[in-house]
Design a protein around this motif. Sequence first.
Motif, short mmCIF file in Angstrom:
data_model
loop_
_atom_site.label_atom_id
_atom_site.label_comp_id
_atom_site.label_asym_id
_atom_site.label_seq_id
_atom_site.Cartn_x
_atom_site.Cartn_y
_atom_site.Cartn_z
N PRO A 1 32.32 33.35 35.32
CA PRO A 1 31.82 34.61 34.77
C PRO A 1 30.30 34.72 34.76
CG PRO A 1 33.63 33.79 33.44
CD PRO A 1 33.31 32.72 34.44
N ASP A 2 29.59 33.60 34.62
CA ASP A 2 28.12 33.70 34.57
C ASP A 2 27.54 34.08 35.93
OD1 ASP A 2 28.42 31.37 36.01
OD2 ASP A 2 27.20 30.13 34.69
N TYR A 3 28.35 34.05 36.98
CA TYR A 3 27.93 34.55 38.29
C TYR A 3 28.50 35.93 38.56
CZ TYR A 3 26.83 34.73 43.28
OH TYR A 3 26.32 35.11 44.52
N TYR A 4 29.83 36.08 38.39
CA TYR A 4 30.41 37.35 38.84
C TYR A 4 30.10 38.51 37.92
CZ TYR A 4 34.91 36.80 36.16
OH TYR A 4 35.91 36.67 35.20
N ARG A 5 29.60 38.25 36.71
CA ARG A 5 29.13 39.38 35.89
C ARG A 5 27.96 40.07 36.59
NH1 ARG A 5 25.43 38.33 30.70
NH2 ARG A 5 25.06 40.52 31.21
N PHE A 6 27.15 39.28 37.31
CA PHE A 6 26.01 39.88 38.00
C PHE A 6 26.43 40.46 39.36
CE2 PHE A 6 23.83 36.73 35.20
CZ PHE A 6 23.26 37.69 34.35
N THR A 7 27.48 39.92 39.97
CA THR A 7 28.05 40.59 41.13
C THR A 7 28.50 41.99 40.73
OG1 THR A 7 28.80 38.47 42.05
CG2 THR A 7 29.84 40.46 42.92
N GLY B 1 36.90 61.01 35.82
CA GLY B 1 36.93 60.39 37.13
C GLY B 1 36.51 58.93 37.04
N PRO B 2 36.00 58.35 38.13
CA PRO B 2 35.57 56.94 38.09
C PRO B 2 34.28 56.78 37.28
CG PRO B 2 35.09 57.90 40.25
CD PRO B 2 35.85 58.94 39.48
N VAL B 3 34.36 55.97 36.23
CA VAL B 3 33.23 55.79 35.31
C VAL B 3 32.80 54.32 35.36
CG1 VAL B 3 32.45 55.96 32.92
CG2 VAL B 3 34.11 57.62 33.82
N PRO B 4 31.49 54.04 35.53
CA PRO B 4 31.03 52.65 35.54
C PRO B 4 31.23 51.99 34.17
CG PRO B 4 29.35 54.14 36.40
CD PRO B 4 30.40 55.00 35.79
N VAL B 5 31.62 50.74 34.19
CA VAL B 5 31.66 49.96 32.96
C VAL B 5 30.21 49.76 32.50
CG1 VAL B 5 32.23 47.73 31.94
CG2 VAL B 5 33.80 48.79 33.59
N PRO B 6 29.88 50.05 31.24
CA PRO B 6 28.51 49.82 30.77
C PRO B 6 28.08 48.38 30.97
CG PRO B 6 29.76 51.11 29.18
CD PRO B 6 30.74 50.64 30.20
N LYS B 7 26.81 48.18 31.30
CA LYS B 7 26.31 46.84 31.60
C LYS B 7 26.48 45.88 30.44
CE LYS B 7 23.02 48.40 35.11
NZ LYS B 7 21.59 48.50 35.50
N VAL C 1 33.47 42.13 33.37
CA VAL C 1 34.88 42.46 33.26
C VAL C 1 35.62 41.20 33.69
CG1 VAL C 1 36.74 43.93 34.07
CG2 VAL C 1 34.44 44.88 33.79
N LEU C 2 36.16 40.48 32.70
CA LEU C 2 36.74 39.17 32.96
C LEU C 2 38.12 39.28 33.61
CD1 LEU C 2 35.83 37.42 29.60
CD2 LEU C 2 34.88 36.88 31.84
N LEU C 3 38.40 38.36 34.50
CA LEU C 3 39.75 38.25 35.03
C LEU C 3 40.69 37.78 33.92
CD1 LEU C 3 39.08 36.50 38.45
CD2 LEU C 3 40.08 38.76 38.15
N PRO C 4 41.83 38.43 33.75
CA PRO C 4 42.79 37.95 32.75
C PRO C 4 43.43 36.64 33.21
CG PRO C 4 43.74 39.74 34.03
CD PRO C 4 42.32 39.63 34.46
N ASP C 5 43.77 35.79 32.25
CA ASP C 5 44.37 34.49 32.59
C ASP C 5 45.88 34.57 32.76
OD1 ASP C 5 41.97 33.10 32.63
OD2 ASP C 5 41.99 32.85 30.45
N ASN C 6 46.52 35.37 31.95
CA ASN C 6 48.00 35.38 31.94
C ASN C 6 48.52 36.39 32.96
OD1 ASN C 6 48.07 33.46 29.84
ND2 ASN C 6 47.70 35.09 28.34
N VAL C 7 48.55 35.98 34.21
CA VAL C 7 49.09 36.83 35.27
C VAL C 7 50.13 36.04 36.04
CG1 VAL C 7 47.00 38.24 35.51
CG2 VAL C 7 47.24 36.14 36.84
N ALA C 8 51.04 36.78 36.66
CA ALA C 8 52.10 36.15 37.44
C ALA C 8 51.79 36.30 38.92
CB ALA C 8 53.44 36.81 37.11
N PHE C 9 51.95 35.19 39.66
CA PHE C 9 51.69 35.21 41.10
C PHE C 9 53.03 35.13 41.83
CE2 PHE C 9 47.83 33.58 39.18
CZ PHE C 9 46.87 34.37 39.79
#
Length: 808
Positions: free
Chosen positions: A130-136, A440-446, A451-459
């Motif tokens: 997250p400390d990298y992709y938050r800036f992506t 419409g499409p609204v940017p997430v405020p800085k 925007v974290l990836l959720p952990d509990n997902v099914a693959f």
Amino acid sequence: MPERYDVGAVENYWRQRWDETQPYRAPLTSQQPKFYCLEQFPYPSGHLHMGHVRVYTLGDVIARYHRMAGYAVLHPMGWDAFGMPAENAAIKSGIPPKVSTMGNIDYMKRQMQQMGLSFDWSREVTTCLPDYYRFTQELFLLFFERGLAYQRAGAVNWCPSCETVLANEQVEDGLCWRCDSVVTKRDLTQWYFRITAYADRLLEGLKTIDWPEEIKAQQTHWIGRSEGAAVEFELIGFPDRVRVFTTRPDTLYGATYIVLAPEHPLVQKIIQGRPEEATVRGFVERERLVSDMERTAENTEKRGVFTGVFARHPLTGDPIPVWVANYVLADYGTGAVMGVPAHDQRDYLYAVKYQLPIRRVVQPASHEEPELPYVAPGVLVDSGRFSGMDSEAAKSAIADHLKSMGFGEPRVSYRMRDWLISRQRYWGAPIPIIHCPSCGPVPVPKDQLPVLLPDNVAFTGRGASPLAQAEDWVNTVCPRCGAPARRETDTMDTFVDSSWYYLRYTSPESVSEPFNSELANYWMPVDEYVGGKEHAVLHMLYSRFFTKVLHDAGWIDADEPFKSLLVQGMVVYGGAKMSKSKGNTLSPETILAEWGTDATRLFMLFAAPPEKDFEWSQQGVEGTYRFLQRVFRLVVRPHSSGSDAKARESLKRIQARTIKKVGEDIGVRRAFNTAVSALMEYTNALYQDLEHVEADEQQELLGTLVLLLAPMAPHLAEELWHRLGHQESVHLAAWPTYDPAWLKEQEVEIVVQVNGKVRGRLTVDADWDENAIREAALAHESLTPHLEGRTIKKVVVVPARLVNVVVS
């Protein structure tokens, strides 16, 4: 006898010492000149291969040399950690991508440390954290704010059985990689970066950077700038027009049909209710299953169907048929072309196959009957008011005429398309957009990033992407109006992560911004970028695009990311590129354990220039191993001493030559193979004459050998440097200098000729002038029999090379 060089013990000892002392940490800034050396960071697939060993060795030698040459050096490493392979593995094994990826990073980092690479690990970045992709995500918002990120519909690969989008890599021979179902195409709204807005600047920038011409040519071709004209054909019976782009508006009078791509939006509209509808729909569905590369390959059969519709030629008013064909792509140009079979090879083959009219409108200036298709310039014929005009002049004249009629205009077009960044995947940076029914499409405020990836997902590999199924994560509120809304479930192409990582290295601890602009301006651009040719277009083109956008936004001064580029060839074993499928891979751990890191590095440097393919050889690495053992014995064994002036002079001369050559080979020419050769020659000279000079000069001559060896064989050099009595690291010592006077030859051999025929050779002092050389040559005994009874007409002296006496 001196002790034997225990490779494993020496290398392990010094790696531990370097880990403790951190000699390679870069300063924040420095009064020294800076040098930013960067190798392309790897995808953490689990294990390094020999290709990695080669590229990191090349970069490491360059970084170590510049550190010794007095530069403040930034030499970082990190991980391109998002991507589809980890998600595919999760589908098969159930291991979450984060778990497998971080485990692979730990293993690969240990491998790199075994190689003794001089990375500044305090600047390590990992793109999946997250400390990298938050800036992506923050950079995505910058692009969105500047109108460079947008949505539109585009075709994707769709598996009807798994009910999911597939990446191109997951489609094998037209079938789903997982269930072998036939893959179809489906239109899906996706996110794009508007890279085409920078097309001209990306082309211009290639003139300012020191890259191999081959790589520049590939980027130039990919961008594909073409000057020509946009032409509009009215569809008879419809209010629509078909717009095409052509680089040959001079051939417009030769257009005898129109071709639409199967995916062109007009196709479905114009065939509706016509007798041809079923035939055209069937053709479109079949062609949408074929890859773009296969459809446009030269050896692919040209296939098409007539729509039953006609268009009106804008200049003649004649009706011409509208076809749908496989060789036109929706994403190239306008998705439509005008068929000019007399003057285009592809159109000619198509017209012959389907018996379409072929009308020649350009002929050679000689008026000879040309063989068709005739694609060269010439003179226009059967082209109305433009007949008789030179074809080059006619291009602009016809384009201007089209504009005056309202049927076109002069236009510049590009092969490059806007960059599709949407991925229907979990293991990537989430796109920071919220879709609101009202706003419409609204940017997430800085301040709500990342925007974290959720952990509990099914693959499962089935249905929509894992993110789309995480309802608790998807459902949110609109930041603008507070109404219920849904998060964007696409993640970003991993090329987005690698398009700015080199900037993050300049200030990886920054928590409030992607990078500190002041520090980025100190270190950027990268002075030497080392990597594979396979990334010559997409990764490096996207990185250049990012840099220019950030420059325009005022974030950085640099307009180009990579000042100089060193591309390395492949590692070959048994005559073929190393790959698991060929069964010819070698484990770096096995090689390093058997021969040592330094011998492996030295062989890779010696066996081939960096840009050439490199053939792995057990005999070759054994040879460099023996050479390093020989260097070790030379330095550590006791030496008697003497005072032979001739031996001293000989050693001082080869010492100066070697310092000059190795420094230039590494620092300027990147000719590592000849640098190693020079060190071998110097070592031989020391073995021959070292015991004929005084003890203090012996230490100095051996010290030079160790210093020159340090960038290429860092462990052995460190060991020998300390054995010579030094306390500091050899890698923090200054690169050796030389007295230029020792580079001057004291004597030279002159060829002596009579009437151009060699009659003898003469050794003279190197600083003799022409008169002295002439007198010595005329007095040389080898000429006496050839001058008797003959008149000397002229004496030609070429200093340091020859004297030619011209006689009657």
